[in-house]
Design a protein around this motif. Structure first.
Motif, PDB file in Angstrom:
ATOM      1  N   ARG A 117       0.822  -1.221   0.000  1.00  0.00           N
ATOM      2  CA  ARG A 117       0.000   0.000   0.000  1.00  0.00           C
ATOM      3  C   ARG A 117       0.847   1.259   0.000  1.00  0.00           C
ATOM      4  N   LYS A 118       1.942   1.247   0.757  1.00  0.00           N
ATOM      5  CA  LYS A 118       2.753   2.472   0.803  1.00  0.00           C
ATOM      6  C   LYS A 118       3.462   2.717  -0.522  1.00  0.00           C
ATOM      7  N   ARG A 119       3.662   1.680  -1.333  1.00  0.00           N
ATOM      8  CA  ARG A 119       4.288   1.845  -2.643  1.00  0.00           C
ATOM      9  C   ARG A 119       3.259   2.194  -3.724  1.00  0.00           C
ATOM     10  N   LEU A 120       2.093   1.557  -3.686  1.00  0.00           N
ATOM     11  CA  LEU A 120       1.098   1.756  -4.736  1.00  0.00           C
ATOM     12  C   LEU A 120       0.331   3.066  -4.596  1.00  0.00           C
ATOM     13  N   SER A 121       0.477   3.734  -3.464  1.00  0.00           N
ATOM     14  CA  SER A 121      -0.215   5.011  -3.287  1.00  0.00           C
ATOM     15  C   SER A 121       0.363   6.125  -4.149  1.00  0.00           C
ATOM     16  N   THR A 122       1.564   5.893  -4.694  1.00  0.00           N
ATOM     17  CA  THR A 122       2.211   6.942  -5.486  1.00  0.00           C
ATOM     18  C   THR A 122       2.708   6.456  -6.846  1.00  0.00           C
ATOM     19  N   CYS A 123       2.527   5.193  -7.193  1.00  0.00           N
ATOM     20  CA  CYS A 123       3.093   4.690  -8.447  1.00  0.00           C
ATOM     21  C   CYS A 123       2.325   5.235  -9.657  1.00  0.00           C
ATOM     22  N   GLU A 124       2.939   5.133 -10.814  1.00  0.00           N
ATOM     23  CA  GLU A 124       2.388   5.684 -12.053  1.00  0.00           C
ATOM     24  C   GLU A 124       1.136   4.920 -12.488  1.00  0.00           C
ATOM     25  N   ILE A 125       0.140   5.680 -12.940  1.00  0.00           N
ATOM     26  CA  ILE A 125      -1.085   5.115 -13.523  1.00  0.00           C
ATOM     27  C   ILE A 125      -0.946   5.148 -15.044  1.00  0.00           C
ATOM     28  N   ALA A 126      -1.466   4.137 -15.722  1.00  0.00           N
ATOM     29  CA  ALA A 126      -1.331   4.043 -17.173  1.00  0.00           C
ATOM     30  C   ALA A 126      -1.839   5.308 -17.857  1.00  0.00           C
ATOM     31  N   PRO A 127      -1.023   5.913 -18.704  1.00  0.00           N
ATOM     32  CA  PRO A 127      -1.476   7.097 -19.449  1.00  0.00           C
ATOM     33  C   PRO A 127      -2.661   6.749 -20.345  1.00  0.00           C
ATOM     34  N   GLY A 128      -3.569   7.686 -20.480  1.00  0.00           N
ATOM     35  CA  GLY A 128      -4.692   7.510 -21.392  1.00  0.00           C
ATOM     36  C   GLY A 128      -5.863   6.736 -20.852  1.00  0.00           C
ATOM     37  N   LEU A 129      -5.843   6.369 -19.580  1.00  0.00           N
ATOM     38  CA  LEU A 129      -6.927   5.544 -19.025  1.00  0.00           C
ATOM     39  C   LEU A 129      -8.292   6.241 -19.123  1.00  0.00           C
ATOM     40  N   PRO A 130      -8.427   7.517 -18.693  1.00  0.00           N
ATOM     41  CA  PRO A 130      -9.727   8.188 -18.835  1.00  0.00           C
ATOM     42  C   PRO A 130     -10.160   8.339 -20.297  1.00  0.00           C
ATOM     43  N   ALA A 131      -9.214   8.598 -21.185  1.00  0.00           N
ATOM     44  CA  ALA A 131      -9.558   8.744 -22.605  1.00  0.00           C
ATOM     45  C   ALA A 131     -10.053   7.422 -23.195  1.00  0.00           C
ATOM     46  N   LEU A 132      -9.431   6.318 -22.786  1.00  0.00           N
ATOM     47  CA  LEU A 132      -9.879   5.010 -23.248  1.00  0.00           C
ATOM     48  C   LEU A 132     -11.277   4.708 -22.725  1.00  0.00           C
ATOM     49  N   ARG A 133     -11.541   5.090 -21.486  1.00  0.00           N
ATOM     50  CA  ARG A 133     -12.879   4.896 -20.917  1.00  0.00           C
ATOM     51  C   ARG A 133     -13.920   5.682 -21.706  1.00  0.00           C
ATOM     52  N   GLU A 134     -13.581   6.904 -22.078  1.00  0.00           N
ATOM     53  CA  GLU A 134     -14.499   7.753 -22.839  1.00  0.00           C
ATOM     54  C   GLU A 134     -14.796   7.159 -24.215  1.00  0.00           C
ATOM     55  N   GLN A 135     -13.766   6.568 -24.825  1.00  0.00           N
ATOM     56  CA  GLN A 135     -13.929   6.012 -26.170  1.00  0.00           C
ATOM     57  C   GLN A 135     -14.587   4.631 -26.177  1.00  0.00           C
ATOM     58  N   THR A 136     -14.706   4.017 -25.008  1.00  0.00           N
ATOM     59  CA  THR A 136     -15.356   2.700 -24.912  1.00  0.00           C
ATOM     60  C   THR A 136     -16.498   2.773 -23.902  1.00  0.00           C
ATOM     61  N   SER A 137     -17.276   3.843 -23.982  1.00  0.00           N
ATOM     62  CA  SER A 137     -18.307   4.112 -22.969  1.00  0.00           C
ATOM     63  C   SER A 137     -19.397   3.044 -22.927  1.00  0.00           C
ATOM     64  N   SER A 138     -19.573   2.311 -24.013  1.00  0.00           N
ATOM     65  CA  SER A 138     -20.605   1.271 -24.019  1.00  0.00           C
ATOM     66  C   SER A 138     -20.094  -0.072 -23.505  1.00  0.00           C
ATOM     67  N   SER A 139     -18.793  -0.148 -23.235  1.00  0.00           N
ATOM     68  CA  SER A 139     -18.204  -1.394 -22.742  1.00  0.00           C
ATOM     69  C   SER A 139     -18.251  -1.464 -21.222  1.00  0.00           C
ATOM     70  N   ASN A 140     -18.363  -2.677 -20.724  1.00  0.00           N
ATOM     71  CA  ASN A 140     -18.300  -2.953 -19.296  1.00  0.00           C
ATOM     72  C   ASN A 140     -16.837  -3.159 -18.919  1.00  0.00           C
ATOM     73  N   TRP A 141     -16.333  -2.422 -17.913  1.00  0.00           N
ATOM     74  CA  TRP A 141     -14.922  -2.508 -17.505  1.00  0.00           C
ATOM     75  C   TRP A 141     -14.783  -3.261 -16.189  1.00  0.00           C
ATOM     76  N   LEU A 142     -13.850  -4.232 -16.149  1.00  0.00           N
ATOM     77  CA  LEU A 142     -13.559  -4.976 -14.929  1.00  0.00           C
ATOM     78  C   LEU A 142     -12.052  -5.048 -14.715  1.00  0.00           C
ATOM     79  N   VAL A 143     -11.655  -5.169 -13.459  1.00  0.00           N
ATOM     80  CA  VAL A 143     -10.288  -5.523 -13.101  1.00  0.00           C
ATOM     81  C   VAL A 143     -10.319  -6.931 -12.523  1.00  0.00           C
ATOM     82  N   ILE A 144      -9.447  -7.807 -13.052  1.00  0.00           N
ATOM     83  CA  ILE A 144      -9.277  -9.150 -12.497  1.00  0.00           C
ATOM     84  C   ILE A 144      -7.788  -9.339 -12.263  1.00  0.00           C
ATOM     85  N   SER A 145      -7.405  -9.385 -11.001  1.00  0.00           N
ATOM     86  CA  SER A 145      -6.003  -9.330 -10.609  1.00  0.00           C
ATOM     87  C   SER A 145      -5.660 -10.455  -9.647  1.00  0.00           C
TER      88      SER A 145
END
Length: 220
Positions: A90-118
């Motif tokens: 948690r102390k490392r992931l609170s500041t690590c880089e987030i993938a560039p373009g994530l909000p833009a990809l969400r906007e362009q795939t607004s009809s898609s259902n998004w999930l995280v499976i980790s």
């Protein structure tokens, strides 16, 4: 690649959404040392973690206790390791880089259902995503261990939460294997992977490869 045709988009977390693979390597090493392991034993845990990319930390810590430290994997010791690893992560992931373009990809795939499976801890992931301000992008939910990816994919397909055609975006052998078993298309993200043989593996299996998520954004 026409990503807009997919009804569901499934993302791995580490190495895909977050630049966290090598931070988790640091966390595994630190956790082993905190438990009293020497450098060689701590590195052995790291090596096992890299070998089994995407597999639950529960499995890795049981192996650490039984095979590396040669002691019983008691519930008390596993719980201690899990809690300590959670703090280190948690102390490392609170500041690590987030993938560039994530909000833009969400906007362009607004009809898609998004999930995280980790392979990461489910409650930990949800807390980190909320803290980083990206929780609401994933309307299909954020899922992780103690269930493994095969179990989560099967369950979410059965409930209709993952709708076909669906695409899995991952950065490990297990991501590819589990998504293929579930009948999802797959694309490999290589920019942040910690899978040493990713190039030969993706070539051998004819897997589509891109560096990062922003390359999947449809052209205007």
């Amino acid at each position: 690649m026409n990503i807009a045709r997919y009804q569901s988009l499934v993302f791995d977390c580490d190495g895909v959404i977050l630049n966290s693979n090598f931070l988790k390597i640091e966390a595994y090493f630190a956790t082993a040392k905190n438990f009293g392991a020497n450098d060689q034993q701590a590195q052995a845990l790291v090596d096992y973690h890299i070998k089994l990319g995407g597999i639950s930390r529960f499995v890795k810590f049981e192996y650490f206790l039984t095979d590396i430290l040669q002691r019983p994997a008691s519930r008390k010791d596993v719980d201690f390791l899990l809690a300590d690893f959670g703090r280190e992560v948690r102390k490392r992931l609170s500041t690590c880089e987030i993938a560039p373009g994530l909000p833009a990809l969400r906007e362009q795939t607004s009809s898609s259902n998004w999930l995280v499976i980790s392979g990461g801890d489910q409650e930990e992931l949800r807390a980190i995503f909320a803290e980083r301000g990206i929780l609401d992008l994933f309307d299909g939910g954020i899922f992780g261990s103690p269930d493994n990816k095969d179990q989560i994919l099967a369950r979410e397909l059965a409930t209709g939460n993952i709708r076909q055609p669906a695409l899995f975006m991952g950065d490990s052998r297990y991501d590819h294997e589990s998504s293929t078993r579930a009948g999802l298309d797959f694309v490999f993200m290589h920019a942040w992977t910690d899978f040493p043989e990713w190039e030969s593996y993706t070539q051998q299996h004819g897997i589509r490869v891109v560096a990062q998520l922003e390359q999947l954004i449809p052209a205007a």
